[in-house]
Design a protein around this motif. Sequence first.
Motif, mmCIF file in Angstrom:
data_model
loop_
_atom_site.group_PDB
_atom_site.id
_atom_site.type_symbol
_atom_site.label_atom_id
_atom_site.label_comp_id
_atom_site.label_asym_id
_atom_site.label_seq_id
_atom_site.Cartn_x
_atom_site.Cartn_y
_atom_site.Cartn_z
ATOM 1 N N ASN A 1 -0.175 6.144 -8.072
ATOM 2 C CA ASN A 1 -1.086 5.780 -6.981
ATOM 3 C C ASN A 1 -0.924 4.328 -6.538
ATOM 4 N N TYR A 2 0.149 3.663 -7.010
ATOM 5 C CA TYR A 2 0.390 2.274 -6.611
ATOM 6 C C TYR A 2 0.646 2.232 -5.108
ATOM 7 N N PRO A 3 -0.129 1.433 -4.352
ATOM 8 C CA PRO A 3 -0.004 1.449 -2.886
ATOM 9 C C PRO A 3 1.245 0.755 -2.364
ATOM 10 N N GLY A 4 1.922 -0.007 -3.203
ATOM 11 C CA GLY A 4 3.100 -0.744 -2.753
ATOM 12 C C GLY A 4 2.722 -2.094 -2.174
ATOM 13 N N PHE A 5 3.683 -2.992 -2.180
ATOM 14 C CA PHE A 5 3.464 -4.334 -1.644
ATOM 15 C C PHE A 5 4.576 -4.593 -0.639
ATOM 16 N N LEU A 6 4.284 -4.341 0.626
ATOM 17 C CA LEU A 6 5.300 -4.365 1.671
ATOM 18 C C LEU A 6 5.987 -5.721 1.776
ATOM 19 N N PHE A 7 5.266 -6.796 1.492
ATOM 20 C CA PHE A 7 5.823 -8.149 1.624
ATOM 21 C C PHE A 7 7.091 -8.315 0.787
ATOM 22 N N ALA A 8 7.141 -7.658 -0.384
ATOM 23 C CA ALA A 8 8.304 -7.799 -1.269
ATOM 24 C C ALA A 8 9.557 -7.199 -0.661
ATOM 25 N N ILE A 9 9.407 -6.176 0.177
ATOM 26 C CA ILE A 9 10.559 -5.505 0.765
ATOM 27 C C ILE A 9 11.008 -6.190 2.059
ATOM 28 N N LEU A 10 10.093 -6.917 2.694
ATOM 29 C CA LEU A 10 10.415 -7.608 3.939
ATOM 30 C C LEU A 10 11.246 -8.875 3.669
ATOM 31 N N PRO A 11 11.916 -9.429 4.695
ATOM 32 C CA PRO A 11 12.758 -10.618 4.501
ATOM 33 C C PRO A 11 12.076 -11.803 3.808
ATOM 34 N N PRO A 12 10.788 -12.123 4.103
ATOM 35 C CA PRO A 12 10.168 -13.236 3.375
ATOM 36 C C PRO A 12 10.142 -13.020 1.864
ATOM 37 N N GLY A 13 9.932 -11.777 1.450
ATOM 38 C CA GLY A 13 9.956 -11.474 0.023
ATOM 39 C C GLY A 13 11.319 -11.715 -0.588
ATOM 40 N N ALA A 14 12.374 -11.417 0.186
ATOM 41 C CA ALA A 14 13.736 -11.666 -0.297
ATOM 42 C C ALA A 14 13.979 -13.156 -0.485
#
Length: 226
Positions: A179-192
Amino acid sequence: MATHDLKDIFWNGVWRQNTGLAQLLGLCPILAVSTNLVNGVSLGIATIVVMAMSNAVVSALRNLIPYEIRIPVFILIIAALVTVLDLAFNAYLHELYLVLGIFVPLIVTNCIVLARVEAYAAKNPPLASAVDGIGMGVGLVLVLTILGGVREIIGSGTLFSGIEMLFPSAHAIQILPANYPGFLFAILPPGAFIALACLIAARNWFEARKATAKPVEAAGCAPAAH
């Protein structure tokens, strides 16, 4: 060439001159493809093949290539190898080929490949040049593996997402609760960018700590004064 020399060349590419953490080359594919572990490792392995083969070929032909046109010839050799690899991906790993998209052909313009061909392969024998290419490629794969794994776990809670494109019977591993909702920021370029910055900081901290430890060890081993 002695085995220890080849090991030193390999380790130089993996750690001391790591393309992603020390030289900061090829950041575009590093940041764009490392959204998950499978994508990052796949592109990294493709880069290893191109770097090893292009280094070996250029080294073998270095005395036959006129100095004035060496860069166009180097790019032509790299482009021929990348084209073969691109067609192989399309034929045998079509789903992965569609996911990686333009980044496989863009290996031709990757500054890591051309930099090693120009700086090392054009001046050294084929075996050492091939080992240098493999070492640099392995260093890139390590960065892509860590970045892809961390970003995938934080971003979606899984690991090895997309592994079925390589091995149809395999499946992704659910690391975090379902049920982990995910953290979109990590997948986006700023997260990289943030994840890569943390890796660079960790490497610099380790190197600084090792450098300060050496004088202490040397002082401890010094003979006592009489």
